[in-house]
Design an enzyme around this catalytic site. Structure first.
Site, PDB file in Angstrom:
ATOM      1  N   GLU A  90       0.941  -1.277   0.041  1.00 33.88           N
ATOM      2  CA  GLU A  90       0.052  -0.055  -0.110  1.00 33.88           C
ATOM      3  C   GLU A  90       0.922   1.328  -0.200  1.00 33.88           C
ATOM      4  O   GLU A  90       2.120   1.101   0.253  1.00 33.88           O
ATOM      5  CB  GLU A  90      -1.127  -0.118   1.245  1.00 33.88           C
ATOM      6  N   HIS A 125      -9.172  10.450   2.639  1.00 29.24           N
ATOM      7  CA  HIS A 125      -9.034   9.267   1.776  1.00 29.24           C
ATOM      8  C   HIS A 125      -9.214   9.556   0.260  1.00 29.24           C
ATOM      9  O   HIS A 125     -10.410  10.382  -0.098  1.00 29.24           O
ATOM     10  CB  HIS A 125      -9.781   7.905   1.847  1.00 29.24           C
ATOM     11  N   ARG A 130      -1.565   9.610   1.157  1.00 31.07           N
ATOM     12  CA  ARG A 130      -2.896   9.710   1.005  1.00 31.07           C
ATOM     13  C   ARG A 130      -3.191  11.526   1.093  1.00 31.07           C
ATOM     14  O   ARG A 130      -3.811  11.828  -0.011  1.00 31.07           O
ATOM     15  CB  ARG A 130      -3.564   9.402   2.340  1.00 31.07           C
ATOM     16  N   HIS A 187     -11.638  10.426   6.286  1.00 33.06           N
ATOM     17  CA  HIS A 187     -11.585   8.974   6.425  1.00 33.06           C
ATOM     18  C   HIS A 187     -11.170   8.539   8.026  1.00 33.06           C
ATOM     19  O   HIS A 187     -11.266   7.904   8.689  1.00 33.06           O
ATOM     20  CB  HIS A 187     -10.419   8.421   5.374  1.00 33.06           C
ATOM     21  N   ARG A 222      -1.320   9.288   8.853  1.00 36.77           N
ATOM     22  CA  ARG A 222      -1.235   7.963   9.070  1.00 36.77           C
ATOM     23  C   ARG A 222      -0.676   7.149   8.119  1.00 36.77           C
ATOM     24  O   ARG A 222      -1.313   7.102   6.818  1.00 36.77           O
ATOM     25  CB  ARG A 222      -2.553   7.366   9.602  1.00 36.77           C
TER      26      ARG A 222
END
Length: 557
Positions: free
Chosen positions: A116, A232, A276, A341, A376
């Site tokens: 990811e 997100h 992100r 998100h 994060r």
């Protein structure tokens, strides 16, 4: 009229997502636990988590690589000790989940690991594209087998109860089955998740209204880094803003604009796999340049570069949801846009989940452990729930048994019965604020922020707070003392009291996010200001708030 009652619990856990469930399982079995959830056990943000859970378990990977990736994503605001703790505990926690029955995907005999964004190695374990649901289902089944855990569903924690002299947390006020009562315990664990519903566009479920953070703030808990919200990049632009997992891009999907061009590389050399916040801002900026109506605009996520069989194997739920909206992921791109998100900020905790209030703990998204910093790293959230939930196995070292006096539980029962016209007026006020607040926060504390908009929004929120405080239902509920219980004689009382409580909590966290964002005069991670578009070394600090005082605190490197 008085009724006699007694404490039922040694520890109350508020929230039944991954953090609350795993916490309850890890608390010593000789302690009586009350697990409070305002919906059912299966409805939480964890249940919606698709991507997976990060852990450095492959021979090519190591916890030190995981640490550095997390630190880099956090843009200078991660506390290294907490990050090292998280990464080093990851492998044993994954093993614990497997032993409990979580069925992660495998390739042969080995656990399957995917990549990811911002991870340097394949380290994300998954169960198709419903990892959260697999974890939640397994943990729920375990919780229901434990005789020391009493699950109280469709119950609403309203406020924390502090002992007046010592300021130690000793319970909560709880709305359950039409009544408000006070429940005493030796400790309270807040695991209520985030506050995505304060934004008009969010991937979070309806239960994510920031309840734990708001309750803790009202009694003097120290909060940290509330301005940092992760948006997100790829939420389906249909009602509910279903999240299209980052793992889709990790497997090879592209972002394209209406011309069919891969535009993400215009904004960052890593393109779709940049952090992100970078990808969300790239989409937002690109839409500003190319679209007339930002409220309905989208870019497209093209999954066709991924082999069809891999899509079927890895993303069956995404296929199903898209089909529901008439989208065939095998033949056409998926319309997406950013949505709120994950909340990096929360209640300040140490490695044992302790807050500054004795007897009060926080776990999961509700907490600020120091592991996420300003942004994060993907799939660290479920891991944080498990690693820090496991720490509650040591809770006996921190809790003090309440010396219960019979007089503590002589409850004077009151009742609240407004006239029909009075209640209709109050209900309309609450519903109007509940509808307007998310739009206000999205427009002024969303992906791009600036001072004048935030100041105007803060003033509006403060006016709404004053207006709701004058309602008779607010005066009644806020005046209740621990010696008093209450019956609320209202039509559809469960829905109405939830509307009141959540609106109050959302107003509080909306105010806190706006104030914190206005306080930080730079851009960093999930906090971007149009009027201060660059990071400032003097702001490589945490922002802290207690009651209505904001200050800076150094980062532990």
């Amino acid at each position: 009229m008085t009724t006699n009652s007694k404490s039922e619990f040694d520890i109350i856990v508020v929230g039944a997502g991954a953090a609350g469930l795993y916490t309850a399982l890890c608390i010593p079995a000789d302690l009586k636990i009350g697990l409070i959830t305002k919906e059912t056990l299966s409805l939480s943000a964890s249940d919606w988590a698709q991507g997976g859970i990060a852990a450095a378990i492959s021979p090519q990977d190591s916890p030190s690589f995981h640490v550095e990736d997390t630190m880099w994503a956090g843009v200078g605001l991660c506390d290294r000790e907490a990050v090292e703790f998280l990464a080093n505990k990851a492998s044993s926690c994954i093993q614990s989940l497997i032993e409990l029955g979580v069925a992660f995907d495998r390739r042969g005999n080995e656990l399957a690991l995917t990549l990811e964004a911002a991870h340097s190695h394949n380290r994300v374990l998954h169960s198709a594209d419903t990892t959260g649901r697999e974890v939640i289902t397994t943990l729920t089944n375990q919780v229901l087998q434990r005789p020391n855990i009493q699950v109280i569903q469709q119950a609403l924690a309203l406020n924390l109860w502090l002992e007046p002299e010592t300021k130690r947390c000793q319970g909560i006020s709880l709305f359950y089955q039409g009544r408000v009562t006070w429940v005493k315990a030796s400790a309270v664990v807040l695991a209520t998740g985030g506050g995505g519903q304060v934004f008009a566009q969010t991937t979070n479920p309806a239960v994510s209204t920031g309840d734990g953070v708001a309750m803790a703030w009202r009694v003097g808990a120290i909060l940290r880094d509330l301005e940092f919200v992760q948006f997100h990049p790829t939420a389906l632009t249909k009602p509910g803003r279903f999240l299209i997992s980052e793992a889709v891009r990790g497997e090879g999907a592209y972002l394209i604009d209406r011309e069919g061009r891969r535009f993400a590389f215009d904004y960052h050399p890593s393109g779709e796999l940049a952090p992100r916040d970078v990808v969300s801002r790239a989409i937002f900026t690109h839409l500003q340049r190319t679209s007339e109506d930002l409220a309905t605009a989208s870019v497209w996520l093209d999954m066709r570069p991924i082999p069809a069989e891999k899509i079927r194997h890895r993303f069956p739920n995404i296929i199903k949801v898209c089909q529901h909206w008439g989208i065939d992921v095998f033949s056409e791109p998926v319309p997406v846009a950013p949505a709120a998100h994950y909340w990096m900020g929360g209640i300040v905790t140490d490695l044992a989940n302790r807050t500054n209030i004795p007897g009060l703990f926080a776990v999961g998204e509700t907490a600020s452990t120091g592991v996420h910093g300003a942004n994060r790293l993907a799939s660290n959230s479920l891991l944080e729930c498990i690693v820090f939930g496991a720490q509650m196995g040591q809770v006996k070292n921190d809790i003090k048994k309440n010396e219960l006096q019979e007089s503590d539980f002589i409850l004077h029962s009151l009742s609240f019965t407004p006239s029909n016209s009075e209640w209709v007026s109050q209900q309309e006020c609450l519903e109007e604020v509940r509808q307007k607040l998310p739009r206000l926060v999205w427009e002024n504390a969303g992906i791009c922020r600036e001072q004048s908009g935030m100041e105007a929004a803060i003033a509006t929120v403060e006016s709404w707070q004053r207006e709701i405080a004058t309602l008779s239902i607010s005066k009644f509920l806020k005046s209740l003392q621990p010696t008093q219980s209450a019956t609320l004689n209202l039509p559809d009382v469960e829905r109405q009291i939830r509307l009141w409580a959540e609106t109050n909590n959302l107003l509080d966290i909306g105010y806190l996010i706006l104030k914190s964002a206005a306080f930080r005069t730079e851009s960093r991670g999930g906090h971007y200001r149009c009027d201060y578009p660059h990071s400032d070394p003097s702001w490589q600090v945490h922002t802290l708030v207690q009651h209505d005082k904001w200050w800076k605190s150094s980062v532990i490197q």
